[in-house]
Design an enzyme around this catalytic site. Sequence first.
Site, short mmCIF file in Angstrom:
data_model
loop_
_atom_site.label_atom_id
_atom_site.label_comp_id
_atom_site.label_asym_id
_atom_site.label_seq_id
_atom_site.Cartn_x
_atom_site.Cartn_y
_atom_site.Cartn_z
N ASP A 441 0.83 -1.21 0.00
CA ASP A 441 0.00 0.00 0.00
C ASP A 441 0.87 1.26 0.00
O ASP A 441 2.08 1.21 0.27
CB ASP A 441 -0.90 -0.04 1.25
N ASP A 498 -10.64 1.74 -3.77
CA ASP A 498 -11.19 1.40 -2.46
C ASP A 498 -12.71 1.34 -2.50
O ASP A 498 -13.34 1.01 -1.50
CB ASP A 498 -10.76 2.43 -1.40
C1 DGJ Z 1 -5.99 1.57 1.78
C2 DGJ Z 1 -6.31 0.39 0.94
O1 DGJ Z 1 -6.72 0.78 -0.32
C3 DGJ Z 1 -7.35 -0.46 1.65
O2 DGJ Z 1 -7.75 -1.52 0.83
C4 DGJ Z 1 -6.75 -0.95 2.93
O3 DGJ Z 1 -5.68 -1.81 2.66
C5 DGJ Z 1 -6.31 0.23 3.76
N1 DGJ Z 1 -5.45 1.13 3.04
C6 DGJ Z 1 -5.60 -0.24 4.99
O4 DGJ Z 1 -5.11 0.80 5.73
#
Ligand code: DGJ
Length: 694
Positions: A441, A498
């Site tokens: 991430d 997301d």
């Molecule tokens: C952002 C990501 O896009 C989510 O899927 C998740 O992993 C969160 N971060 C976790 O903090």
Amino acid sequence: MIRCWRLDDGRQTLVLGSHRDHLAEVIYWGPRLADGEDLETLLAAHTIDVTGGMLDQNPELSICPEATRSFPGQPGLIVHDGDGTPVVPRFGFAGARQGDGTLELDYTDQAGVLSYTASFAIDGETHVIEAQATLQATRPMHLHWLSAPVLPGPQHSDEMVDFAGRWCGEFQMNRTPWSPGIRCRENLTGRTGHEHFPGLIVPCRGATNTAGQAFAFHYGWSGGHRMVAEELPDGRRQIQFGHAAGTDASPRRRFETATLYAVFSDDGLNGCAVAFQRHLRDRVVRLPDPGRPRPVHYNCWEAVYFDHKLPELKDIAGRAAALGAERFVLDDGWFGTRDDDTSSLSDWQVDPRKYPDGLTPLITHVHGLGMSFGIWFEPEMINRDSNVFRANPGWALGGEDQILGRQQMALDMALPEVRDFLFDRIGAVLRDNAVDYVKWDHNRVLPMPDAAQTRGCYALIDRLRAAFAHVEIESCASGGGRIDFGILSRSHRVWLSDSNDALERLKMQHNAAIFLPACVTGSHVGPRHCHTSGRVLDIRFRAWVAAQRHLGFEMDPRELTDDEAQVLKQVTAWWKANRHWMMGADILRLDSSDPAVIAEQQLARGGERFVVFAGKAASSAQIAPRPLRLARLSPDARYRVELVNRDEAPGLSRGAPALVSGPVELGGEYLMSHGLTLPWSFPETMWVVEGTMV
Ligand code: DGJ
């Protein structure tokens, strides 16, 4: 002296030419020319006229337009000497190397300080042209701007399409009419970003998804790009792509652009999309085990967030496996004392409060259910509230008073000690645990753009991949904030967004397919009540939208009713039965006659089968569905066409379209010219139609 070169594949030709040792210019790019075409005549024929109020000759629109040659537009290179003095080179020819589908052109400047190389490679199978530029200097220089080899923009085009977006709203298409001057996209966020996907499409007049000519470009770099699409006063057009300007902070002797991927299509936007999809899948992404079917994912983020409890996670894993999941991904919250997003980034050690016996009990349980195990990291980030920051405050990138993003700072990835630390910590987790997948991430923009940061990140990933070759990596950045061919040459999947809202996903997936094949595009069935939009969507729609790409689940399976679980099992079983060909298929965006319907056709490589996903994104203006025209079928072949989910027809669909009663056999010409007549449906539903060549 006149020099000319040509590169060909089965459908396109690129011709470069030059006079008097000057930098070459692209004098033709388009449909394949006859083998015997005389290139010197082409160079002469390419010359445009001179009239009143102009210079006596038109400066070349070269692969690196030079400010020194009266070029009336943006130069391809802006560089300063170590003391800040502008350097304005005049390049002269130094050599050329041509191979099978490749060309390298070398130039040196008259002062003998700079040398410039442009490389081109045309891929005969995917039809993608890779172009890249390198600048070398005899002493350290400050680079402000270096464009990848400059390509011409087509004249028979009225508009260009580039991409914008936001968190939970990736891959939005912008249309801008061509007009005199520049359309500039400059991404200063330091990462590829939701806001500025580095792509451009230039459709020729009348082009649609399925017909007409189009040119498309993608810059494969994760540190932020600059795009200049310019119409000169004389009407010529140029396309430049490079790193965001000035992102190399210190003077250097060597600079390289990332690879510019460019495509010409005489088959509509789909010709560009299929080229990019195939090139990414077959040339750029390197899976550790290409023979392994893409596993169905379960990701626990939207089920538990930071609230990790081993018994609950075991229960969730058991339910996910029963639905058909094959890989369990443990998301954020397993390390340090990370109970929310204010602390612990960089403390990559298992939280003993949540996992007193380490991760082994959970991993053993997951393996016992027949699933593999993946884990979340955000390697380039640090919280002030972390042991690592307290011990190494100098590792953070940017000033003390910087604005934080999600309460966090970036680590300075240019520092070898930072990379060593991350390699050791992440390596220890991967060595001590049976992990085959990392979700990587990157949840904030950088305090300032910095190419060294991207190079440092690439170096760390490359080192980890060399040491843990079996581990797959997913590129995530608050969803789709780091999607580009640069990161995908060292990762294997992207987290597109997301947003697990199927309606939003339907639109995003449709546009992202211009660049991304299904096998790298993660898509998860989210909760009934979507966490990022508040929408409530039926399980059928959620499941089918996720089944368009690399399928996964992300809801808490404990919320599922028996009916919902049953639907999910069925769609998952359908996906598993078809993934062997769908993950290698071409995604064709269909020209839907109804703006309420977003439709695509996934066509097997050999053309022998297809599946159509027709998503109803809104209510239609007219009463009955308009026929949906298919693409790239054999006109003379016959196809057995079947509505896979005809039992999902609502009660308000009460007529007798043939597809409702069972499979129908139809000819390719009919399907492409008239189209499929689908039953009436509610908005936020999906029809799924399978076709097999008889
Ligand atoms: C952002 C990501 O896009 C989510 O899927 C998740 O992993 C969160 N971060 C976790 O903090």
